[in-house]
Design a protein around this motif. Structure first.
Motif, PDB file in Angstrom:
ATOM      1  N   GLU A   1      65.360  33.095   7.740  1.00  0.00           N
ATOM      2  CA  GLU A   1      65.688  33.663   6.862  1.00  0.00           C
ATOM      3  C   GLU A   1      64.984  34.141   5.965  1.00  0.00           C
ATOM      4  OE1 GLU A   1      68.056  29.856   4.999  1.00  0.00           O
ATOM      5  OE2 GLU A   1      66.005  29.461   5.264  1.00  0.00           O
ATOM      6  N   ILE A   2      64.179  35.007   6.050  1.00  0.00           N
ATOM      7  CA  ILE A   2      63.546  35.716   5.770  1.00  0.00           C
ATOM      8  C   ILE A   2      63.829  36.883   6.228  1.00  0.00           C
ATOM      9  CG2 ILE A   2      60.857  36.620   4.824  1.00  0.00           C
ATOM     10  CD1 ILE A   2      60.093  34.642   3.645  1.00  0.00           C
ATOM     11  N   VAL A   3      63.712  37.003   7.529  1.00  0.00           N
ATOM     12  CA  VAL A   3      63.408  38.125   8.628  1.00  0.00           C
ATOM     13  C   VAL A   3      64.736  38.567   8.475  1.00  0.00           C
ATOM     14  CG1 VAL A   3      63.721  38.641  11.341  1.00  0.00           C
ATOM     15  CG2 VAL A   3      61.317  37.934   9.563  1.00  0.00           C
ATOM     16  N   ALA A   4      65.863  37.125   8.973  1.00  0.00           N
ATOM     17  CA  ALA A   4      67.245  38.026   8.892  1.00  0.00           C
ATOM     18  C   ALA A   4      67.783  38.526   7.297  1.00  0.00           C
ATOM     19  CB  ALA A   4      67.851  36.218   8.899  1.00  0.00           C
ATOM     20  N   ALA A   5      67.421  38.038   6.117  1.00  0.00           N
ATOM     21  CA  ALA A   5      67.741  38.442   5.285  1.00  0.00           C
ATOM     22  C   ALA A   5      67.529  39.527   4.510  1.00  0.00           C
ATOM     23  CB  ALA A   5      67.923  37.679   4.144  1.00  0.00           C
ATOM     24  N   ALA A   6      66.231  39.827   4.970  1.00  0.00           N
ATOM     25  CA  ALA A   6      66.052  41.273   4.970  1.00  0.00           C
ATOM     26  C   ALA A   6      66.258  42.537   5.856  1.00  0.00           C
ATOM     27  CB  ALA A   6      63.616  41.597   5.192  1.00  0.00           C
ATOM     28  N   LEU A   7      66.018  41.904   7.366  1.00  0.00           N
ATOM     29  CA  LEU A   7      67.192  43.082   8.304  1.00  0.00           C
ATOM     30  C   LEU A   7      68.408  42.923   7.411  1.00  0.00           C
ATOM     31  CD1 LEU A   7      66.011  41.882  11.312  1.00  0.00           C
ATOM     32  CD2 LEU A   7      64.950  43.948  10.121  1.00  0.00           C
ATOM     33  N   GLN A   8      69.294  42.125   7.179  1.00  0.00           N
ATOM     34  CA  GLN A   8      70.651  42.329   5.830  1.00  0.00           C
ATOM     35  C   GLN A   8      70.494  43.700   5.032  1.00  0.00           C
ATOM     36  OE1 GLN A   8      72.558  38.808   4.408  1.00  0.00           O
ATOM     37  NE2 GLN A   8      74.732  39.549   6.568  1.00  0.00           N
ATOM     38  N   ASP A   9      69.774  43.281   3.983  1.00  0.00           N
ATOM     39  CA  ASP A   9      69.178  44.107   3.049  1.00  0.00           C
ATOM     40  C   ASP A   9      69.323  45.530   3.507  1.00  0.00           C
ATOM     41  OD1 ASP A   9      69.721  41.846   1.729  1.00  0.00           O
ATOM     42  OD2 ASP A   9      67.715  40.744   0.945  1.00  0.00           O
ATOM     43  N   TYR A  10      68.646  45.988   4.244  1.00  0.00           N
ATOM     44  CA  TYR A  10      68.269  46.832   4.932  1.00  0.00           C
ATOM     45  C   TYR A  10      69.724  47.391   5.244  1.00  0.00           C
ATOM     46  CZ  TYR A  10      64.212  47.303   2.772  1.00  0.00           C
ATOM     47  OH  TYR A  10      62.659  47.098   2.580  1.00  0.00           O
ATOM     48  N   GLY A  11      70.917  46.665   6.210  1.00  0.00           N
ATOM     49  CA  GLY A  11      71.713  46.950   6.792  1.00  0.00           C
ATOM     50  C   GLY A  11      70.731  47.786   7.934  1.00  0.00           C
ATOM     51  N   ARG A  12      69.954  47.013   8.267  1.00  0.00           N
ATOM     52  CA  ARG A  12      69.189  48.013   9.541  1.00  0.00           C
ATOM     53  C   ARG A  12      69.591  46.568  11.005  1.00  0.00           C
ATOM     54  NH1 ARG A  12      68.270  48.269  13.410  1.00  0.00           N
ATOM     55  NH2 ARG A  12      66.148  48.819  14.830  1.00  0.00           N
ATOM     56  N   ALA A  13      70.049  45.015  11.108  1.00  0.00           N
ATOM     57  CA  ALA A  13      70.789  43.955  11.562  1.00  0.00           C
ATOM     58  C   ALA A  13      71.786  44.435  11.678  1.00  0.00           C
ATOM     59  CB  ALA A  13      69.737  43.581  12.527  1.00  0.00           C
ATOM     60  N   VAL A  14      72.892  43.890  12.196  1.00  0.00           N
ATOM     61  CA  VAL A  14      74.226  42.610  13.071  1.00  0.00           C
ATOM     62  C   VAL A  14      73.743  41.460  12.629  1.00  0.00           C
ATOM     63  CG1 VAL A  14      76.442  42.652  13.255  1.00  0.00           C
ATOM     64  CG2 VAL A  14      75.825  44.448  13.606  1.00  0.00           C
ATOM     65  N   LEU A  15      74.355  40.582  11.506  1.00  0.00           N
ATOM     66  CA  LEU A  15      73.689  39.473  11.668  1.00  0.00           C
ATOM     67  C   LEU A  15      75.596  38.383  11.977  1.00  0.00           C
ATOM     68  CD1 LEU A  15      71.465  39.863  10.223  1.00  0.00           C
ATOM     69  CD2 LEU A  15      71.504  38.021   8.627  1.00  0.00           C
ATOM     70  N   VAL A  16      74.286  37.481  13.007  1.00  0.00           N
ATOM     71  CA  VAL A  16      75.749  36.553  14.059  1.00  0.00           C
ATOM     72  C   VAL A  16      75.258  35.025  13.788  1.00  0.00           C
ATOM     73  CG1 VAL A  16      76.688  36.800  15.695  1.00  0.00           C
ATOM     74  CG2 VAL A  16      76.026  38.586  14.722  1.00  0.00           C
ATOM     75  N   GLY A  17      76.194  34.318  14.073  1.00  0.00           N
ATOM     76  CA  GLY A  17      75.939  33.079  14.241  1.00  0.00           C
ATOM     77  C   GLY A  17      76.826  32.072  13.210  1.00  0.00           C
ATOM     78  N   ASP A  18      76.518  31.369  13.197  1.00  0.00           N
ATOM     79  CA  ASP A  18      76.737  30.486  11.666  1.00  0.00           C
ATOM     80  C   ASP A  18      77.294  30.998  10.766  1.00  0.00           C
ATOM     81  OD1 ASP A  18      77.303  28.009  14.125  1.00  0.00           O
ATOM     82  OD2 ASP A  18      75.566  26.893  13.244  1.00  0.00           O
ATOM     83  N   ALA A  19      78.563  29.200   9.880  1.00  0.00           N
ATOM     84  CA  ALA A  19      79.022  30.593   8.356  1.00  0.00           C
ATOM     85  C   ALA A  19      77.894  30.569   7.746  1.00  0.00           C
ATOM     86  CB  ALA A  19      79.684  28.932   7.398  1.00  0.00           C
ATOM     87  N   SER A  20      75.986  29.896   7.468  1.00  0.00           N
ATOM     88  CA  SER A  20      75.291  30.740   6.835  1.00  0.00           C
ATOM     89  C   SER A  20      73.624  29.473   7.791  1.00  0.00           C
ATOM     90  CB  SER A  20      75.399  29.602   5.596  1.00  0.00           C
ATOM     91  OG  SER A  20      75.113  28.120   5.491  1.00  0.00           O
ATOM     92  N   THR A  21      72.791  29.916   7.242  1.00  0.00           N
ATOM     93  CA  THR A  21      71.320  29.065   7.617  1.00  0.00           C
ATOM     94  C   THR A  21      71.070  27.800   7.039  1.00  0.00           C
ATOM     95  OG1 THR A  21      70.060  31.041   6.425  1.00  0.00           O
ATOM     96  CG2 THR A  21      70.848  31.749   8.807  1.00  0.00           C
ATOM     97  N   HIS A  22      69.897  27.560   6.771  1.00  0.00           N
ATOM     98  CA  HIS A  22      69.690  26.220   7.129  1.00  0.00           C
ATOM     99  C   HIS A  22      69.463  26.439   4.914  1.00  0.00           C
ATOM    100  CE1 HIS A  22      67.907  22.653   7.044  1.00  0.00           C
ATOM    101  NE2 HIS A  22      67.248  22.764   5.637  1.00  0.00           N
TER     102      HIS A  22
END
Length: 794
Positions: free
Chosen positions: A498-519
């Motif tokens: 969640e740290i990695v996914a959140a950071a890359l989302q905050d920076y607008g660096r990656a497209v996050l794809v998956g379930d409605a939320s993480t754990h």
């Protein structure tokens, strides 16, 4: 406790942000899961009564409990005193640990235990006395004996008919405890009837069913009969730790060693995966390169009947708890163990053969980072080459006992860096980071990996129990990967994921794809060795273990906590997990709350926002047209119906009809998948062993390999529920499978096409769309080799 405690024995802030789903493989040298059940075993249950030695608390358990309790009081994030309020919740948690389904303890038991409700703190802190732990365990074992005796009587005297409208409530976690033994026996009978019907629906004959169930109940009883003081203390202190939050744990010596093994991806033993289907310790798989495999003297389905250390005497292990067998077989590198086996191909079960092995260090490479290369065809010819990195956990070498070989240092960041460099060298244009099965791990490894994809800046903020906020940054301005990036998550992605996914989302660096939320696990744990807080004493003959407790909460760069809420992807795909209330941090008891702090200062890249709406539109169009996602929607509707009524019919004809409908639905889906004739897309799989080899391995057929579906395969290394889910933890009633809850599906009578990993496939198509929208000048820059930023290895 004196204020100097933190300094004297503190391990240092060893950041551990944990996980939520440990793989239940049984590694010989790493540990063992609870014994499995062989449906339809024709081996009769033992006739001899099971006798358990009387366990009594000793001063050693009292001292360990005192130190653990004081640490929780003074070091846990909440700074909650161990008072009467905590004592009350502690009592409830401990009782629930033995009887989560409210089947064994009766109301008179609870009235007796009520004496301890506001006294457990006094017993531990003032008396250093664990007597209540043993008294409650004794009562549980007494009730379990009564249940087994009653089951034996029913199987001997009752004729099992299933022609009424009776239903059985399988989930009794919120139901009241039975009023007395008569009411408990009714519950036991209902559960037995359910188990009997399960076996009957699976085609077993009455005598086979009776033998199977008798053996199952006896083995469960024998497992608890073999418990010692350390097992009781494990459950007792773990219940106390969970009062503070669900990710604080007490780990005894054995659990502590396996915690380190899981992080190090290495163990010392013979290299075999074991199971115990019928009382015999049986080899399920040999680990490539391990002593067992190299010897050529062992094979799958060989049964181990006795174990000897070096030249010592053999110890009979038939019907022994699998955890205990593993402890006998595993050991330090260079030592010798002898196994007496019944060969799988023996013409007679009386055949015995002795195999001598020298234990060695075994690397668990199948749990390390790995990659794939996929060549997606383009309309009009040509292909788009994309890479996928599968990271099951944020592993890193840790050493609690000072014996780790530093030359064998493991770092998932170093491994991921090597894979990225290989993928770039092979002309990959876009990258997917698959974190669906990743339950967490090392905070520092997560920060390094997030830093591979941004120039520099804050990755995560950490706030301790005193309110101090520390910003953890990536300080290296170089980017290891500058091209389009998709991060794939699920409800099982936790902590470091969640740290990695959140950071890359905050920076607008990656497209996050998956379930409605993480754990939604936004807490940080630190381990402390209890021996560092204890004076040398003759009362301690064994290592007192380790306490892993929550010391901080982490926050995104934008100041939001991921605790409870998790990380919401940019593109949400349909999943049964999206509607389940039993998965995620909010489903756990006593989670810490969600909150926010001030945002850190960082510069967004905004490489996603210009294309996100178009990516969503294209993905939604594909999902609407997809038969696989239509099947998911059908499953969601079925799941919601089941959630409304968690009981199960005991009418045989009704259950057969349900079974037939379920099987027909499964076969129809399989036939539809086989009839699609989808074009073959070349996929090449890369392990770390392939990185330094020239070129790529030959392609494999995507349709010929069982893939890891998003819901089924998610569930990475659990390091925050080591007692509840660690295969080497003492088996508690909570983790022991409910007898008879086996898969209802019949074995297929025809070849069925494996269900493709259509979630990953959709993520691949989103990445291909992203590549098509990505500006040409950026694409050219991204393909230039970048300086390696892999962390140095000590």
């Amino acid at each position: 406790m004196r204020n100097g405690t933190r300094r004297g024995g503190w391990l240092g802030f060893w950041p551990w942000i944990g996980g939520i789903g440990l793989s239940c493989l049984v590694w010989l040298g790493q540990g063992a899961s609870a014994p499995e059940v062989q449906v339809g075993s024709d081996r009769a249950a033992p006739e001899k009564p099971i006798v358990r030695p009387q366990l009594k608390p000793t001063p050693a358990e009292g001292r360990i409990a005192y130190v653990a309790a004081r640490l929780l009081e003074s070091q846990h994030y909440t700074r909650q005193a161990f008072d009467d309020t905590v004592s009350s919740r502690f009592l409830e948690r401990y009782i629930e640990s033995y009887d989560p389904q409210h089947l064994h303890f009766v109301q008179s038991d609870l009235r007796e235990f009520e004496f301890y409700r506001h006294r457990l703190d006094d017993y531990i802190l003032r008396r250093q006395d664990t007597t209540p732990a043993f008294e409650i365990f004794d009562r549980f074992f007494e009730r379990l004996q009564q249940r087994v005796a009653y089951v034996e009587e029913l199987l001997r005297t009752e004729t099992f008919q299933f022609d009424t409208d009776e239903r059985v409530q399988l989930d009794r976690r919120k139901a009241p405890y039975p009023k007395d033994l008569n009411e408990a026996r009714k519950l036991w009978r209902d559960r037995l009837r359910y188990e009997y019907l399960q076996e009957k629906l699976n085609g077993e004959k009455p005598q086979q069913i009776t033998n199977t169930l008798l053996r199952r109940y006896h083995r469960n009883l024998r497992m608890f009969a073999e418990w010692d003081n350390a097992d009781v203390l494990q459950v007792y202190l773990n219940a106390l730790a969970h009062v503070y939050d669900p990710h604080s744990d007490y780990l005894g010596k054995q659990q502590m060693e396996n915690f380190a093994m899981g992080m190090n991806l290495a163990l010392e033993g013979i290299g075999a995966e074991l199971t115990s289907p019928d009382g015999y310790c049986t080899i399920r798989r040999l680990i490539p390169g391990g002593p067992a495999e190299r010897s050529k003297k062992l094979k799958e389905k060989d049964r181990i009947v006795a174990v000897a250390q070096g030249d010592g005497p053999f110890v009979d292990v038939v019907d022994m708890n699998l955890n205990k067998v593993v402890q006998l077989i595993r050991g330090p590198k260079g030592t010798t163990v002898r196994l007496m086996i019944i060969p799988a191909d023996a013409p007679d079960p009386s055949v015995r053969r002795v195999v001598t092995l020298v234990r060695d260090r075994i690397r668990l490479e199948d749990q390390a980072a790995k990659a794939r290369v996929v060549d997606w065809p383009e309309e009009g010819g040509g292909t788009r080459r994309i890479g996928i990195i599968d990271l099951p956990s944020f592993y890193s070498t840790m050493d609690f006992v000072g014996t780790e070989d530093r030359s064998d240092y493991r770092s998932c960041a170093a491994d991921v860096a090597r894979l990225i460099e290989k993928l770039k060298a092979e002309g990959v244009e876009g990258l997917i980071l698959d974190l669906r099965r990743n339950g967490g791990g090392s905070l520092e490894e997560a920060i390094r990996i997030a830093g591979f994809f941004i120039p520099r800046g804050p990755i995560v903020q950490v706030r301790d129990g005193d309110g101090r906020v520390t910003v953890k940054e990536d300080r290296d301005p170089r980017m290891l990967w500058e091209g389009p990036l998709v991060v794939l998550t699920s409800r099982f992605s936790a902590s470091a994921s969640e740290i990695v996914a959140a950071a890359l989302q905050d920076y607008g660096r990656a497209v996050l794809v998956g379930d409605a939320s993480t754990h939604g696990k936004g807490t940080v744990q630190a381990p402390s060795l209890l021996r560092n807080f204890m004076r040398p004493s003759t009362i301690l003959t064994n290592d007192p273990g380790l306490l892993k407790y929550t010391v901080s909460k982490f926050y995104r760069a934008n100041g939001e906590s991921t605790q409870l809420k998790g990380v919401v992807p940019d593109i949400v795909l349909p999943s049964v997990l999206n509607v389940s209330k039993d998965i995620g941090e909010s489903a756990l008891d006593n989670p810490l709350p969600w909150d926010t702090i001030e945002s850190a200062k960082y510069e967004r890249l905004d490489w996603v926002a210009p294309y996100l709406e178009e990516l969503r539109r294209r993905s939604a169009s594909r999902v609407r047209a997809s038969r696989d996602f239509a099947y998911v929607q059908e499953d969601i509707e079925q799941f919601l119906k089941m959630q409304e009524d968690r009981s199960l019919s005991l009418n045989e004809q009704a259950r057969l009809k349900e079974k037939e409908e379920q099987e027909a639905r499964r076969k129809a889906r399989a036939r539809e998948r086989m009839a699609r004739n989808e074009p073959e897309i070349p996929v090449r799989e890369l392990t770390l062993a392939d990185v330094d080899k020239p070129g790529l391995p030959p392609p494999i057929s995507r349709t010929n390999r069982l893939s890891q579906a998003s819901a089924g395969s998610a569930g990475g290394a659990d390091t925050n529920h080591l007692v509840a889910a660690n295969p080497t933890a003492p088996a508690t009633p909570e983790e022991t499978p409910v007898p008879g809850e086996s898969d209802d599906l019949l074995e297929p009578e025809e070849p069925l096409a494996p269900a493709a990993d259509f979630v990953l496939r959709e993520a691949e198509m989103i990445l291909v769309d992203y590549l098509r929208l990505w500006p040409r000048e950026k694409a050219l820059t991204a393909q230039k080799p970048a300086p390696a930023t892999a962390p140095s290895q000590p």
